[in-house]
Design a protein around this motif. Structure first.
Motif, short mmCIF file in Angstrom:
data_model
loop_
_atom_site.label_atom_id
_atom_site.label_comp_id
_atom_site.label_asym_id
_atom_site.label_seq_id
_atom_site.Cartn_x
_atom_site.Cartn_y
_atom_site.Cartn_z
N GLY A 16 -18.99 -74.47 36.45
CA GLY A 16 -19.13 -73.15 35.84
C GLY A 16 -19.69 -73.36 34.43
N ILE A 17 -19.60 -72.32 33.60
CA ILE A 17 -20.23 -72.45 32.28
C ILE A 17 -19.55 -73.53 31.44
N VAL A 18 -18.24 -73.76 31.67
CA VAL A 18 -17.54 -74.76 30.87
C VAL A 18 -17.97 -76.17 31.29
N GLY A 19 -17.98 -76.43 32.59
CA GLY A 19 -18.45 -77.74 33.06
C GLY A 19 -19.91 -77.97 32.70
N VAL A 36 -20.11 -82.34 39.39
CA VAL A 36 -19.68 -82.15 40.78
C VAL A 36 -19.09 -80.76 40.92
N ASP A 37 -19.51 -80.02 41.93
CA ASP A 37 -18.87 -78.72 42.18
C ASP A 37 -18.58 -78.60 43.67
N ARG A 38 -17.41 -78.06 43.96
CA ARG A 38 -17.09 -77.94 45.39
C ARG A 38 -17.92 -76.84 46.03
N GLY A 44 -18.24 -69.49 40.69
CA GLY A 44 -16.94 -69.02 40.23
C GLY A 44 -17.07 -67.87 39.24
N THR A 45 -16.20 -67.86 38.26
CA THR A 45 -16.11 -66.74 37.32
C THR A 45 -17.38 -66.57 36.50
N SER A 46 -18.05 -67.67 36.20
CA SER A 46 -19.24 -67.58 35.34
C SER A 46 -20.39 -66.84 36.02
N GLY A 47 -20.26 -66.59 37.31
CA GLY A 47 -21.25 -65.78 38.01
C GLY A 47 -20.77 -64.36 38.25
N CYS A 49 -19.10 -61.96 35.61
CA CYS A 49 -18.44 -61.60 34.34
C CYS A 49 -19.45 -60.95 33.40
N ASP A 50 -18.99 -60.61 32.21
CA ASP A 50 -19.86 -60.13 31.13
C ASP A 50 -20.35 -61.30 30.30
N GLY A 51 -21.18 -60.99 29.30
CA GLY A 51 -21.73 -62.07 28.49
C GLY A 51 -21.59 -61.87 26.99
N TYR A 52 -20.44 -61.36 26.53
CA TYR A 52 -20.26 -61.16 25.09
C TYR A 52 -20.03 -62.51 24.41
N VAL A 53 -20.83 -62.79 23.42
CA VAL A 53 -20.60 -63.97 22.59
C VAL A 53 -20.02 -63.41 21.29
N ASP A 175 -16.57 -81.11 47.82
CA ASP A 175 -15.16 -80.75 47.62
C ASP A 175 -14.33 -82.03 47.48
N PRO A 176 -13.61 -82.19 46.36
CA PRO A 176 -12.80 -83.40 46.21
C PRO A 176 -11.71 -83.47 47.29
N THR A 177 -11.60 -84.65 47.92
CA THR A 177 -10.57 -84.82 48.95
C THR A 177 -9.47 -85.77 48.49
N HIS A 354 -9.95 -70.48 29.77
CA HIS A 354 -10.54 -69.70 28.67
C HIS A 354 -10.40 -68.19 28.85
N GLU A 355 -9.66 -67.74 29.86
CA GLU A 355 -9.45 -66.31 30.14
C GLU A 355 -10.75 -65.52 29.97
N GLY A 356 -10.73 -64.48 29.13
CA GLY A 356 -11.92 -63.64 28.99
C GLY A 356 -12.87 -64.11 27.91
N ASP A 357 -12.78 -65.38 27.52
CA ASP A 357 -13.57 -65.87 26.38
C ASP A 357 -14.46 -67.06 26.72
N GLY A 358 -14.53 -67.42 27.99
CA GLY A 358 -15.19 -68.69 28.34
C GLY A 358 -16.69 -68.70 28.10
N ILE A 359 -17.34 -67.55 28.17
CA ILE A 359 -18.78 -67.54 27.95
C ILE A 359 -19.05 -67.87 26.48
N CYS A 360 -18.27 -67.24 25.62
CA CYS A 360 -18.41 -67.51 24.19
C CYS A 360 -17.96 -68.94 23.85
N LEU A 361 -16.77 -69.32 24.31
CA LEU A 361 -16.17 -70.58 23.84
C LEU A 361 -16.70 -71.82 24.55
C1 FAD Z 1 -14.81 -59.33 34.35
C2 FAD Z 1 -14.94 -60.49 33.40
C3 FAD Z 1 -15.62 -60.33 32.21
C4 FAD Z 1 -15.74 -61.40 31.32
N1 FAD Z 1 -16.45 -61.23 30.18
C5 FAD Z 1 -16.58 -62.26 29.31
C6 FAD Z 1 -17.34 -62.10 28.12
O1 FAD Z 1 -17.94 -61.06 27.90
N2 FAD Z 1 -17.39 -63.13 27.24
C7 FAD Z 1 -16.74 -64.30 27.47
O2 FAD Z 1 -16.78 -65.19 26.61
N3 FAD Z 1 -16.05 -64.50 28.62
C8 FAD Z 1 -15.95 -63.51 29.54
N4 FAD Z 1 -15.23 -63.67 30.67
C9 FAD Z 1 -14.55 -64.94 30.89
C10 FAD Z 1 -15.49 -66.00 31.44
O3 FAD Z 1 -16.25 -65.47 32.48
C11 FAD Z 1 -14.68 -67.21 31.93
O4 FAD Z 1 -13.78 -67.63 30.93
C12 FAD Z 1 -15.62 -68.36 32.27
O5 FAD Z 1 -16.62 -67.93 33.16
C13 FAD Z 1 -14.84 -69.51 32.90
O6 FAD Z 1 -15.75 -70.54 33.16
P1 FAD Z 1 -15.28 -71.86 33.90
O7 FAD Z 1 -16.44 -72.77 33.92
O8 FAD Z 1 -14.00 -72.34 33.31
O9 FAD Z 1 -14.88 -71.38 35.37
P2 FAD Z 1 -15.83 -71.02 36.61
O10 FAD Z 1 -17.06 -70.35 36.20
O11 FAD Z 1 -14.96 -70.34 37.60
O12 FAD Z 1 -16.25 -72.44 37.16
C14 FAD Z 1 -15.35 -73.28 37.83
C15 FAD Z 1 -16.15 -74.07 38.86
O13 FAD Z 1 -15.29 -75.06 39.42
C16 FAD Z 1 -15.61 -75.19 40.79
N5 FAD Z 1 -14.45 -75.81 41.42
C17 FAD Z 1 -13.28 -75.25 41.79
N6 FAD Z 1 -12.44 -76.17 42.28
C18 FAD Z 1 -13.10 -77.35 42.23
C19 FAD Z 1 -12.76 -78.67 42.60
N7 FAD Z 1 -11.57 -78.97 43.13
N8 FAD Z 1 -13.68 -79.64 42.41
C20 FAD Z 1 -14.91 -79.36 41.90
N9 FAD Z 1 -15.28 -78.11 41.54
C21 FAD Z 1 -14.37 -77.12 41.69
C22 FAD Z 1 -15.91 -73.78 41.25
O14 FAD Z 1 -16.70 -73.78 42.42
C23 FAD Z 1 -16.64 -73.22 40.03
O15 FAD Z 1 -18.04 -73.37 40.15
C24 FAD Z 1 -15.13 -62.64 31.61
C25 FAD Z 1 -14.48 -62.81 32.83
C26 FAD Z 1 -14.39 -61.75 33.73
C27 FAD Z 1 -13.71 -61.95 35.05
#
Ligand code: FAD
Length: 403
Positions: A16-19, A36-38, A44-47, A49-53, A175-177, A354-361
């Motif tokens: 996702g955006i963090v990885g 590596v992504d499963r 996941g969430t990064s696809g 959500c919103d995009g506020y920085v 997918d990690p096994t 990162h809850e609702g802050d992951g795009i920014c953080l």
């Molecule tokens: C409605 C909504 C609005 C939001 N608006 C904002 C915003 O405006 N600004 C902001 O900063 N944040 C916002 N956020 C929060 C932000 O979207 C998330 O914090 C961020 O996307 C999390 O990123 P991530 O990479 O941690 O998780 P993800 O994007 O979910 O990525 C995790 C990845 O891990 C993979 N995965 C899962 N299990 C495994 C495994 N066992 N092995 C390998 N890969 C695995 C998944 O397939 C996925 O691709 C919002 C969220 C929501 C739901």
């Protein structure tokens, strides 16, 4: 057929955006990365959500400090990615509906200013001069000119692409096994697409972090917190800033108050926010609810989002709604992300929650993980974010997770 083994300096699980940000910064430091992504990036969430920085939506403290650093880094990273990620410093307006919230918002504004970003109160005429489509009965707004938006989708893919430019290997639908361990170190991860051996590992699996952590005996208590969003047809000129109301901040910060409330709107975790994307469509939010991994939208949630948006921006009544979708915020009960080196597994770094802050953080998180992986000190003291703040999982939970 035998699956191939990938060798890397560092393997990141979760794209996702963090990885993706971790991969971007680690390859920038010259490390050989396996990402590596499963499923795949943005699955996941990064696809969804919103995009506020944004810094003004953060509580004063470490998370606000991280937002300030991330916002400073964003333009440079976007330029280095060299692909369009729809990053726009459009500025934000934090709408005040209830004058009783002014003192608390002033306190937040002081915090924002202390990091060098402007956040100033505008009375109703000042607010309407900036955004004439806002309802004339709103009390006023804080103008935050340093705020920006980005396409989370493109920002994730852009960082992955830049990491690949610098030699990162990618494994999708892997997918990690299981993990091969040697003492307190991970030697390799076996996936459905083969084995990855690395000197160091990063767990960045968003809302799926608890299951991934349990595979190596770590408690990473990340809980999905669903949010619903509505997308409209193009509405040129409807707003130039991103808009957010103060009730959004309450819904975000205080889940207990949401659960206790008797007001149906508050109980939905509703908080108004709206951005206009590069195509001119409005993305309007949002709700907050703990409903497990259910990403579906609800009639009540969508109705509340639409109704409350039209109340604040009456011109929206004439704009068609195209679709609604839900995403899962990676919520941690102590309301802090989990970032740092594990004291229990010596070569494991964690970046999640990162809850609702992951795009920014994400941008500063990626930089911090790169610092830790290369023996440098991160630009902020992140001891409070350590993955070791949770007790180790017992053997039984580990066995259940592995089954
Ligand atoms: C409605 C909504 C609005 C939001 N608006 C904002 C915003 O405006 N600004 C902001 O900063 N944040 C916002 N956020 C929060 C932000 O979207 C998330 O914090 C961020 O996307 C999390 O990123 P991530 O990479 O941690 O998780 P993800 O994007 O979910 O990525 C995790 C990845 O891990 C993979 N995965 C899962 N299990 C495994 C495994 N066992 N092995 C390998 N890969 C695995 C998944 O397939 C996925 O691709 C919002 C969220 C929501 C739901």
């Amino acid at each position: 057929m035998t699956q191939p083994t990938v060798e890397a300096d560092i393997a990141i699980l979760g794209a996702g955006i963090v990885g993706a940000a971790c991969a971007y910064h680690l390859t920038r430091r010259g490390l050989k990365v396996a990402l590596v992504d499963r499923a795949m990036p943005t699955a996941g969430t990064s696809g969804a959500c919103d995009g506020y920085v944004s810094i003004s939506s953060k509580k004063p403290g470490l998370v606000m400090a991280m937002a300030a650093e991330s916002k400073r880094l964003y333009p440079e990273v976007v330029a280095d990615i060299g692909r369009d990620v729809d990053y726009r410093p459009c500025g934000g307006l934090l709408i005040v509906e209830d004058p009783a919230s002014l003192d608390e918002l002033e306190e937040r504004a002081a915090g924002v200013r202390s990091y060098g970003f402007d956040m100033d109160y505008l009375d109703r005429p000042g607010m309407l001069a900036l955004e004439p489509n806002l309802a004339p009965d709103l009390h006023g707004a804080f103008r935050c000119p340093g705020e920006a938006i980005v396409s989370p989708y493109l920002m994730t893919l852009g960082q992955v692409a830049r990491a690949v430019d610098r030699g990162a290997a990618t494994l999708w639908e892997a997918d990690p096994t299981g993990f091969e361990m040697a003492g307190d170190r991970i030697v390799a991860v076996d996936t459905t697409r083969g084995r990855v051996r690395a000197e160091q590992f990063v767990f960045a699996a968003g809302v799926w972090s608890a299951a991934l952590g349990a595979m190596v005996g770590l408690d990473l208590p990340v809980i999905p917190r669903r949010g619903e969003l509505v997308v409209t047809a193009r509405a040129p000129g409807i707003a130039t800033h991103y808009l957010m109301s103060a009730n959004y901040l309450l819904a975000k910060a205080d889940p207990d108050a949401v659960a206790r409330s008797t007001d149906p709107l508050v109980r939905l975790g509703h908080g108004f926010c709206m951005e206009v994307n590069a195509q001119g469509q409005c993305i309007i939010g949002s709700t907050r609810a703990f409903v497990g991994f259910d990403r579906s939208t609800t009639p009540d949630g969508v109705a509340a989002i639409v109704h409350e948006a039209v109340r604040r921006l009456p011109a929206l009544a004439g704009v068609a709604m195209l679709r609604a979708f839900g995403g899962l915020r990676p919520y941690v009960p102590d309301k802090l992300p989990i970032i740092g080196r594990s004291g229990r597994i010596a070569n494991l770094l964690v970046a999640t929650g990162h809850e609702g802050d992951g795009i920014c953080l994400s941008v500063v998180t990626g930089e911090m993980i790169a610092d830790l992986a290369t023996g440098r000190s991160p630009r902020l003291d992140i001891a409070a974010l350590t993955p070791d703040r949770f007790p180790p999982l017992d053997r039984q939970a580990q066995a259940v997770a592995a089954a």
